[in-house]
Structures are given as structure tokens and as C-alpha cells.
Design a protein around this motif. Sequence first.
Motif, PDB file in Angstrom:
ATOM      1  N   ILE A  50       0.913  -1.311   0.051  1.00 30.38           N
ATOM      2  CA  ILE A  50      -0.047   0.119   0.049  1.00 30.38           C
ATOM      3  C   ILE A  50       1.231   1.261  -0.046  1.00 30.38           C
ATOM      4  O   ILE A  50       1.714   1.722   0.973  1.00 30.38           O
ATOM      5  CB  ILE A  50      -0.844  -0.001   0.980  1.00 30.38           C
ATOM      6  N   PHE A  51       0.723   1.971  -0.645  1.00 34.96           N
ATOM      7  CA  PHE A  51       1.358   3.198  -1.334  1.00 34.96           C
ATOM      8  C   PHE A  51       0.269   4.738  -0.546  1.00 34.96           C
ATOM      9  O   PHE A  51      -0.601   4.336  -0.726  1.00 34.96           O
ATOM     10  CB  PHE A  51       2.134   3.435  -2.455  1.00 34.96           C
ATOM     11  N   CYS A  52       1.089   5.034   0.012  1.00 34.29           N
ATOM     12  CA  CYS A  52       0.981   6.380   0.743  1.00 34.29           C
ATOM     13  C   CYS A  52       0.267   7.228  -0.445  1.00 34.29           C
ATOM     14  O   CYS A  52       1.634   7.791  -0.828  1.00 34.29           O
ATOM     15  CB  CYS A  52       1.273   7.594   1.922  1.00 34.29           C
ATOM     16  N   SER A  53      -1.110   8.189  -1.116  1.00 35.60           N
ATOM     17  CA  SER A  53      -0.874   9.397  -2.399  1.00 35.60           C
ATOM     18  C   SER A  53      -0.834  10.159  -1.777  1.00 35.60           C
ATOM     19  O   SER A  53      -0.108  10.662  -2.626  1.00 35.60           O
ATOM     20  CB  SER A  53      -2.316   9.323  -2.917  1.00 35.60           C
ATOM     21  N   SER A  54       0.124  10.780  -0.480  1.00 32.93           N
ATOM     22  CA  SER A  54       0.466  12.255  -0.580  1.00 32.93           C
ATOM     23  C   SER A  54       1.905  12.244  -0.080  1.00 32.93           C
ATOM     24  O   SER A  54       2.667  12.969   0.240  1.00 32.93           O
ATOM     25  CB  SER A  54       0.057  13.058   1.292  1.00 32.93           C
ATOM     26  N   VAL A  89      -0.370   1.612   9.534  1.00 32.49           N
ATOM     27  CA  VAL A  89      -0.949   2.232   7.724  1.00 32.49           C
ATOM     28  C   VAL A  89      -2.246   2.743   7.968  1.00 32.49           C
ATOM     29  O   VAL A  89      -2.303   3.868   7.188  1.00 32.49           O
ATOM     30  CB  VAL A  89      -0.735   0.735   6.997  1.00 32.49           C
ATOM     31  N   THR A  90      -3.625   2.334   8.605  1.00 35.23           N
ATOM     32  CA  THR A  90      -4.615   2.848   8.618  1.00 35.23           C
ATOM     33  C   THR A  90      -4.958   4.525   9.653  1.00 35.23           C
ATOM     34  O   THR A  90      -4.730   5.540   8.475  1.00 35.23           O
ATOM     35  CB  THR A  90      -4.883   2.092   9.255  1.00 35.23           C
ATOM     36  N   LYS A  91      -3.563   4.640  10.219  1.00 36.56           N
ATOM     37  CA  LYS A  91      -4.095   5.325  11.257  1.00 36.56           C
ATOM     38  C   LYS A  91      -2.861   6.574  10.136  1.00 36.56           C
ATOM     39  O   LYS A  91      -3.334   7.698   9.788  1.00 36.56           O
ATOM     40  CB  LYS A  91      -3.088   5.273  12.542  1.00 36.56           C
ATOM     41  N   HIS A  92      -2.364   6.363   9.737  1.00 37.99           N
ATOM     42  CA  HIS A  92      -0.954   7.086   8.686  1.00 37.99           C
ATOM     43  C   HIS A  92      -2.287   7.619   7.437  1.00 37.99           C
ATOM     44  O   HIS A  92      -2.185   8.628   7.432  1.00 37.99           O
ATOM     45  CB  HIS A  92       0.053   6.548   8.395  1.00 37.99           C
ATOM     46  N   LEU A  93      -2.498   7.136   6.891  1.00 39.59           N
ATOM     47  CA  LEU A  93      -3.279   7.136   5.592  1.00 39.59           C
ATOM     48  C   LEU A  93      -4.545   8.254   6.023  1.00 39.59           C
ATOM     49  O   LEU A  93      -4.980   9.324   5.542  1.00 39.59           O
ATOM     50  CB  LEU A  93      -3.903   5.682   5.136  1.00 39.59           C
ATOM     51  N   LYS A  94      -4.833   7.909   7.001  1.00 41.45           N
ATOM     52  CA  LYS A  94      -5.876   8.698   8.236  1.00 41.45           C
ATOM     53  C   LYS A  94      -5.868  10.132   7.713  1.00 41.45           C
ATOM     54  O   LYS A  94      -6.166  10.894   7.683  1.00 41.45           O
ATOM     55  CB  LYS A  94      -6.808   8.147   9.158  1.00 41.45           C
ATOM     56  N   SER A  95      -4.468  10.334   8.512  1.00 43.70           N
ATOM     57  CA  SER A  95      -3.837  11.988   8.824  1.00 43.70           C
ATOM     58  C   SER A  95      -3.213  12.346   7.998  1.00 43.70           C
ATOM     59  O   SER A  95      -3.281  13.520   7.890  1.00 43.70           O
ATOM     60  CB  SER A  95      -3.160  11.368   9.708  1.00 43.70           C
ATOM     61  N   CYS A  96      -2.223  11.649   7.068  1.00 48.45           N
ATOM     62  CA  CYS A  96      -2.249  11.602   5.749  1.00 48.45           C
ATOM     63  C   CYS A  96      -2.419  12.470   4.343  1.00 48.45           C
ATOM     64  O   CYS A  96      -1.952  13.387   4.009  1.00 48.45           O
ATOM     65  CB  CYS A  96      -0.320  11.448   5.537  1.00 48.45           C
ATOM     66  N   SER A  97      -2.911  11.714   3.373  1.00 41.75           N
ATOM     67  CA  SER A  97      -3.401  11.781   3.005  1.00 41.75           C
ATOM     68  C   SER A  97      -4.830  11.515   2.617  1.00 41.75           C
ATOM     69  O   SER A  97      -5.615  11.472   1.964  1.00 41.75           O
ATOM     70  CB  SER A  97      -3.030  10.560   1.970  1.00 41.75           C
ATOM     71  N   ASN A  98      -5.398  11.881   4.046  1.00 43.32           N
ATOM     72  CA  ASN A  98      -6.810  12.650   3.696  1.00 43.32           C
ATOM     73  C   ASN A  98      -7.703  10.010   2.881  1.00 43.32           C
ATOM     74  O   ASN A  98      -8.209  10.715   2.609  1.00 43.32           O
ATOM     75  CB  ASN A  98      -7.456  13.301   3.416  1.00 43.32           C
ATOM     76  N   HIS A 100      -6.357   8.526   1.038  1.00 47.81           N
ATOM     77  CA  HIS A 100      -6.718   8.288  -0.249  1.00 47.81           C
ATOM     78  C   HIS A 100      -4.896   7.539  -0.314  1.00 47.81           C
ATOM     79  O   HIS A 100      -3.885   7.635  -0.015  1.00 47.81           O
ATOM     80  CB  HIS A 100      -5.810   9.454  -1.414  1.00 47.81           C
ATOM     81  N   PHE A 101      -5.500   6.757  -0.923  1.00 47.26           N
ATOM     82  CA  PHE A 101      -3.526   5.269  -1.274  1.00 47.26           C
ATOM     83  C   PHE A 101      -3.938   4.945  -2.791  1.00 47.26           C
ATOM     84  O   PHE A 101      -4.937   4.713  -3.405  1.00 47.26           O
ATOM     85  CB  PHE A 101      -3.904   4.245  -0.308  1.00 47.26           C
ATOM     86  N   SER A 102      -2.881   4.291  -3.296  1.00 46.67           N
ATOM     87  CA  SER A 102      -2.741   3.186  -4.533  1.00 46.67           C
ATOM     88  C   SER A 102      -2.137   1.418  -3.554  1.00 46.67           C
ATOM     89  O   SER A 102      -1.630   2.273  -2.585  1.00 46.67           O
ATOM     90  CB  SER A 102      -1.949   3.949  -5.619  1.00 46.67           C
ATOM     91  N   PHE A 103      -2.685   0.948  -4.653  1.00 51.08           N
ATOM     92  CA  PHE A 103      -1.188  -0.591  -3.986  1.00 51.08           C
ATOM     93  C   PHE A 103      -1.199  -0.863  -5.157  1.00 51.08           C
ATOM     94  O   PHE A 103      -1.549  -0.589  -6.306  1.00 51.08           O
ATOM     95  CB  PHE A 103      -2.860  -1.183  -2.814  1.00 51.08           C
ATOM     96  N   SER A 104      -0.180  -2.340  -4.885  1.00 46.42           N
ATOM     97  CA  SER A 104      -0.126  -3.175  -5.807  1.00 46.42           C
ATOM     98  C   SER A 104       0.395  -4.392  -5.441  1.00 46.42           C
ATOM     99  O   SER A 104       0.814  -4.520  -3.899  1.00 46.42           O
ATOM    100  CB  SER A 104       0.729  -2.526  -6.850  1.00 46.42           C
ATOM    101  N   LEU A 105       0.093  -5.902  -6.109  1.00 42.39           N
ATOM    102  CA  LEU A 105       0.507  -6.436  -6.249  1.00 42.39           C
ATOM    103  C   LEU A 105       2.113  -6.986  -5.678  1.00 42.39           C
ATOM    104  O   LEU A 105       2.556  -6.720  -7.134  1.00 42.39           O
ATOM    105  CB  LEU A 105      -0.774  -8.123  -6.199  1.00 42.39           C
ATOM    106  N   ILE A 106       2.681  -7.768  -5.087  1.00 44.56           N
ATOM    107  CA  ILE A 106       3.682  -8.643  -5.383  1.00 44.56           C
ATOM    108  C   ILE A 106       4.117  -9.886  -5.070  1.00 44.56           C
ATOM    109  O   ILE A 106       5.502  -9.911  -6.087  1.00 44.56           O
ATOM    110  CB  ILE A 106       5.303  -7.120  -5.918  1.00 44.56           C
ATOM    111  N   TYR A 107       3.888 -10.417  -4.804  1.00 43.42           N
ATOM    112  CA  TYR A 107       3.679 -11.849  -4.575  1.00 43.42           C
ATOM    113  C   TYR A 107       2.354 -12.727  -4.494  1.00 43.42           C
ATOM    114  O   TYR A 107       1.419 -12.356  -4.240  1.00 43.42           O
ATOM    115  CB  TYR A 107       4.486 -12.088  -4.112  1.00 43.42           C
TER     116      TYR A 107
END
Length: 135
Positions: A50-54, A89-98, A100-107
Amino acid sequence: MSFSVTKCSNINCMTCSNLFCFSNFIFINNVQVFLNSNLTCKSTHAIYVIFCSSCSLFYVGKSQTSVNVRFNKHRSDLNSTQIDSLLPVTKHLKSCSNKHFSFSLIYQQLSFDNFDFCSAENYFKLLLKPPLNVQ
């Protein structure tokens, strides 16, 4: 052999709206990660990022169930008011990027051995050093 991460065929898929698609490999934290299978939101036994959008922070996680089921839980947690029980990660996404996130599968774990699956997740955590995987 060529592998890719692709969106499913459902144009209303809430999981795929956040999915970063790519073919063969991706660079994460200056590390080249090669895919070992074709992956979609319907994949099971998958490792994801999961990547933070901000900002540049990211998280490595796993889903034994289909990825879309796991991300339903992530989205639900983002809307939760019970902050104390949330993953960092959820706490960070709530506070940093409102939220918003993107994600990718790697394995994808191709043998369904739970020990091997946990080992694979730990391998990617050690390799990629995700800042949001704090305890």
C-alpha cells in the motif's frame, strides 16, 4: 515468462480503482521486485504493498483470502472511528492522505503452506523495509 498485475473486468470494482497495474517488475524503495504470477483483485495468497498518496511511505501486507476481500477490510478500517485498534498504516493514511492510497500486488504464494506464506511476507518486509510496518 511474462507476468502482470491487472484490473478485473468489473468496472465498478472498488479495489481495482486503487490498484497500480504493471508488467514483470516494479521498483519499490529502490529495489526491483519481479512478479511470479499474474495477479488481480481476485487473487488469493498474495503479498501487496500500500502506497500513501501524499508521501513516499508504504506498507507490506498479505491476504490469504482474495485481495478484494482484504481491501474491503482496509477501506472499512479507514472509515472507523475507533483509532486505537487500527493498524499504523491505517492511522497514517487517515492523517496524511485523507484516506487516499494506491496499492499493488507483488507476489503470490503458489503452494498454500501458511508457514511459507508468512515467510514470504517477512522476506518482502526485510527486503523493502516498509516504514509503515511498525508495531
